[in-house]
Design a protein around this motif. Sequence first.
Motif, PDB file in Angstrom:
ATOM      1  N   VAL A  10      80.369  13.118  49.234  1.00  0.00           N
ATOM      2  CA  VAL A  10      80.485  12.546  47.886  1.00  0.00           C
ATOM      3  C   VAL A  10      79.569  13.319  46.933  1.00  0.00           C
ATOM      4  O   VAL A  10      79.969  13.676  45.813  1.00  0.00           O
ATOM      5  CB  VAL A  10      80.143  11.030  47.903  1.00  0.00           C
ATOM      6  CG1 VAL A  10      80.030  10.473  46.493  1.00  0.00           C
ATOM      7  CG2 VAL A  10      81.189  10.262  48.700  1.00  0.00           C
ATOM      8  N   ALA A  11      78.352  13.618  47.403  1.00  0.00           N
ATOM      9  CA  ALA A  11      77.406  14.360  46.550  1.00  0.00           C
ATOM     10  C   ALA A  11      77.942  15.760  46.260  1.00  0.00           C
ATOM     11  O   ALA A  11      77.847  16.265  45.132  1.00  0.00           O
ATOM     12  CB  ALA A  11      76.039  14.424  47.236  1.00  0.00           C
ATOM     13  N   GLN A  12      78.544  16.375  47.267  1.00  0.00           N
ATOM     14  CA  GLN A  12      79.081  17.736  47.090  1.00  0.00           C
ATOM     15  C   GLN A  12      80.251  17.716  46.091  1.00  0.00           C
ATOM     16  O   GLN A  12      80.354  18.595  45.232  1.00  0.00           O
ATOM     17  CB  GLN A  12      79.566  18.231  48.448  1.00  0.00           C
ATOM     18  CG  GLN A  12      79.443  19.710  48.642  1.00  0.00           C
ATOM     19  CD  GLN A  12      79.784  20.088  50.082  1.00  0.00           C
ATOM     20  OE1 GLN A  12      80.710  19.550  50.683  1.00  0.00           O
ATOM     21  NE2 GLN A  12      79.029  21.041  50.620  1.00  0.00           N
ATOM     22  N   ASN A  13      81.107  16.680  46.201  1.00  0.00           N
ATOM     23  CA  ASN A  13      82.215  16.555  45.237  1.00  0.00           C
ATOM     24  C   ASN A  13      81.662  16.447  43.820  1.00  0.00           C
ATOM     25  O   ASN A  13      82.161  17.075  42.882  1.00  0.00           O
ATOM     26  CB  ASN A  13      83.060  15.312  45.530  1.00  0.00           C
ATOM     27  CG  ASN A  13      83.895  15.463  46.783  1.00  0.00           C
ATOM     28  OD1 ASN A  13      84.052  16.572  47.299  1.00  0.00           O
ATOM     29  ND2 ASN A  13      84.423  14.358  47.285  1.00  0.00           N
ATOM     30  N   GLU A  25      78.793  17.415  42.745  1.00  0.00           N
ATOM     31  CA  GLU A  25      78.173  18.693  42.352  1.00  0.00           C
ATOM     32  C   GLU A  25      79.246  19.678  41.857  1.00  0.00           C
ATOM     33  O   GLU A  25      79.059  20.384  40.866  1.00  0.00           O
ATOM     34  CB  GLU A  25      77.448  19.258  43.590  1.00  0.00           C
ATOM     35  CG  GLU A  25      76.526  20.416  43.295  1.00  0.00           C
ATOM     36  CD  GLU A  25      76.050  21.108  44.589  1.00  0.00           C
ATOM     37  OE1 GLU A  25      75.496  22.198  44.483  1.00  0.00           O
ATOM     38  OE2 GLU A  25      76.266  20.540  45.687  1.00  0.00           O
ATOM     39  N   ILE A  26      80.384  19.680  42.543  1.00  0.00           N
ATOM     40  CA  ILE A  26      81.465  20.601  42.145  1.00  0.00           C
ATOM     41  C   ILE A  26      81.990  20.221  40.753  1.00  0.00           C
ATOM     42  O   ILE A  26      82.124  21.081  39.870  1.00  0.00           O
ATOM     43  CB  ILE A  26      82.616  20.575  43.184  1.00  0.00           C
ATOM     44  CG1 ILE A  26      82.133  21.170  44.508  1.00  0.00           C
ATOM     45  CG2 ILE A  26      83.847  21.321  42.674  1.00  0.00           C
ATOM     46  CD1 ILE A  26      83.056  20.912  45.704  1.00  0.00           C
ATOM     47  N   VAL A  27      82.248  18.919  40.553  1.00  0.00           N
ATOM     48  CA  VAL A  27      82.787  18.488  39.252  1.00  0.00           C
ATOM     49  C   VAL A  27      81.747  18.747  38.154  1.00  0.00           C
ATOM     50  O   VAL A  27      82.086  19.270  37.077  1.00  0.00           O
ATOM     51  CB  VAL A  27      83.201  16.990  39.298  1.00  0.00           C
ATOM     52  CG1 VAL A  27      83.647  16.512  37.922  1.00  0.00           C
ATOM     53  CG2 VAL A  27      84.319  16.781  40.317  1.00  0.00           C
ATOM     54  N   ASN A  28      80.484  18.437  38.434  1.00  0.00           N
ATOM     55  CA  ASN A  28      79.438  18.674  37.419  1.00  0.00           C
ATOM     56  C   ASN A  28      79.321  20.146  37.084  1.00  0.00           C
ATOM     57  O   ASN A  28      79.143  20.521  35.923  1.00  0.00           O
ATOM     58  CB  ASN A  28      78.080  18.141  37.898  1.00  0.00           C
ATOM     59  CG  ASN A  28      78.049  16.622  37.863  1.00  0.00           C
ATOM     60  OD1 ASN A  28      78.916  16.007  37.232  1.00  0.00           O
ATOM     61  ND2 ASN A  28      77.098  16.018  38.547  1.00  0.00           N
ATOM     62  N   TRP A  29      79.443  20.997  38.104  1.00  0.00           N
ATOM     63  CA  TRP A  29      79.378  22.432  37.849  1.00  0.00           C
ATOM     64  C   TRP A  29      80.558  22.860  36.966  1.00  0.00           C
ATOM     65  O   TRP A  29      80.392  23.625  36.008  1.00  0.00           O
ATOM     66  CB  TRP A  29      79.374  23.205  39.180  1.00  0.00           C
ATOM     67  CG  TRP A  29      79.495  24.681  38.965  1.00  0.00           C
ATOM     68  CD1 TRP A  29      78.513  25.548  38.566  1.00  0.00           C
ATOM     69  CD2 TRP A  29      80.701  25.458  39.060  1.00  0.00           C
ATOM     70  NE1 TRP A  29      79.025  26.818  38.426  1.00  0.00           N
ATOM     71  CE2 TRP A  29      80.369  26.789  38.720  1.00  0.00           C
ATOM     72  CE3 TRP A  29      82.015  25.158  39.411  1.00  0.00           C
ATOM     73  CZ2 TRP A  29      81.299  27.822  38.724  1.00  0.00           C
ATOM     74  CZ3 TRP A  29      82.952  26.183  39.411  1.00  0.00           C
ATOM     75  CH2 TRP A  29      82.599  27.504  39.068  1.00  0.00           C
ATOM     76  N   CYS A  30      81.744  22.343  37.288  1.00  0.00           N
ATOM     77  CA  CYS A  30      82.933  22.705  36.479  1.00  0.00           C
ATOM     78  C   CYS A  30      82.697  22.325  35.011  1.00  0.00           C
ATOM     79  O   CYS A  30      83.028  23.093  34.095  1.00  0.00           O
ATOM     80  CB  CYS A  30      84.178  21.965  36.974  1.00  0.00           C
ATOM     81  SG  CYS A  30      84.763  22.486  38.579  1.00  0.00           S
TER      82      CYS A  30
END
Length: 519
Positions: free
Chosen positions: A445-448, A450-455
């Motif tokens: 969940v944290a990795q997901n 992180e990916i969305v926040n990076w995008c």
Amino acid sequence: MIAYLGRIVHNNDAESKLDDDVSSISKSLDLQGSIENGDVSSLASKDFGGLYSVKPLFLIKPSGAEDISRVVKLASRTSNLTVAARGNGHSINGQAMAEGGLVIDMCSTEKNHFEFLPINGSHYIDVSGGALWEDVLTRCVSRYGYAPRSWTDYLSLTVGGTLSNAGVSGQAFRYGPQTSNVTELEVVTGKGEITVCSETLNSELFFGVLGGLGQFGIITRARIKLQQAPDMVRWIRVVYSEFEEFTRDAEFLVTQKEGESFDYVEGFVFCNNDDPFNGWPSVPLDPGHEFNPTHISQTAGSVLYCLEVAFHYRNSDHPTVDTAVNGLLGRLRFVEGLKSQVDVSYTKFLLRVNRAEEQVKANGTWDGPHPWLNLFVSKSDVVNFDRTVFKTMLKDGVGGPMLIYPLLRSKWDDRTSVVLPEGEIFYIVALLRFVPNGPSVEKSVAQNREIVNWCIKVGLDFKLYLPHYQSKEDWERHFGNRWSRFVERKASFDPMAILAPGQNIFRRDLPNIIIGREF
Ligand code: FAD
């Protein structure tokens, strides 16, 4: 009756009274179907994601549109009841749930419609919103020799559930998503009205409901475009070590004319190692095929890419299949020696993930949590996405498939409620996590996130597919310049915000307010 239901809603911890309440409500509603208590252990409080669980008030198994209309009208006469249609509960983030509300089990209506319709030389099938795509496939092919043109990879999903999102698979580059392959719907709106709609009849409702995340109406019947079903499919996987070559070939295939390309184009990323779930063994199509890593260059990176294609044919075409397929493969730049291919029947091909489900169920992984993430990423940003997300953040895999393949915006209808990145070519990215084989739920969940926040941080041109947001700002950003149209559609078709509360876009408990804004 309404005052009575209001009382239950406000005292719904009084479990002992609920059995009596169920029978009185059922009687007053005059349902042809049935109604059950909302139990935390019932199917209505769970979904495939396994991340959320909420307790509904009642689970209703309607007999058809009339029952659904009665339930919605009843909710509209209370101050706070919501109604969620539940397809097969294959959402990840509680989208088909209704806390303290009424959940409608659409599967109880699955057999209501099944009519083959030849109209002006084209063929259609009328099916129930609660029908499973796997049943639509088997019944259409076995009875008529026809089949829908556009699919999802996995077919234990309902027609209404996928049409409320988009419905995407390897045929979408040619025919568009499932939302581009439906010509008429019967819908129960948030006012409880049963309305037939199409491109020319009640068109705002028709396009609103397609990709509308269940916000404007409950689909009770859909008319789906058909094509003649092929007998067989040649199913092929080839491997690339360079992302740029993989995308070049995938984009080449999806931009060719019909008859000059494969009939299905997908792809996935896998780890450049021997991990059984994330690495080389996830590539061969047949247990008898081996992945020989000596073909991979020493300079290849942490992840590799697999292009998955399929070619349809009829049994009588068999002699010409090799020539056609080899002609197409000859134009691709995959790593020589890394090709796996099988010939399977058309239905076996389309039911491939259902077969995988049986295997995964046997080892207990299917029923665990699934913190999945799905995105659409613009072609202009996909190299950056690969570099940062696949090659870096996810270099050890996610414990399941990491799909990536190109789609064409021109095959999607802008009038539906689906939102897409800009530009003609964009990629669907699906991180299909199976937790026991990858990082823990918390880490996933944290990795997901992180990916969305990076995008968002780097200004990537992307949209979440099967979106899940909590705040008004996030939903506004998601819909962009389509937000006001989405809000207007809500005001027209579900003004009391009764439907699909699990999407967390509009709130019933604040009458006439959409996450803080009045309409
Ligand atoms: P549910 O999860 O039950 O419902 C989803 C939403 O739609 C909810 O908001 C619900 O209230 C609403 N809804 C349900 N029925 C109706 C109706 N009749 N009318 C109006 N609203 C309704 N998606 C793809 O596009 N391509 C894929 O290849 C794909 N593969 C998948 C594989 C697996 C194993 C899983 C679990 C999911 C996959 N999905 C795929 C995602 C799938 O499209 C969504 O889960 C979708 O929600 C359909 O599931 P469902 O029918 O169970 O709907």
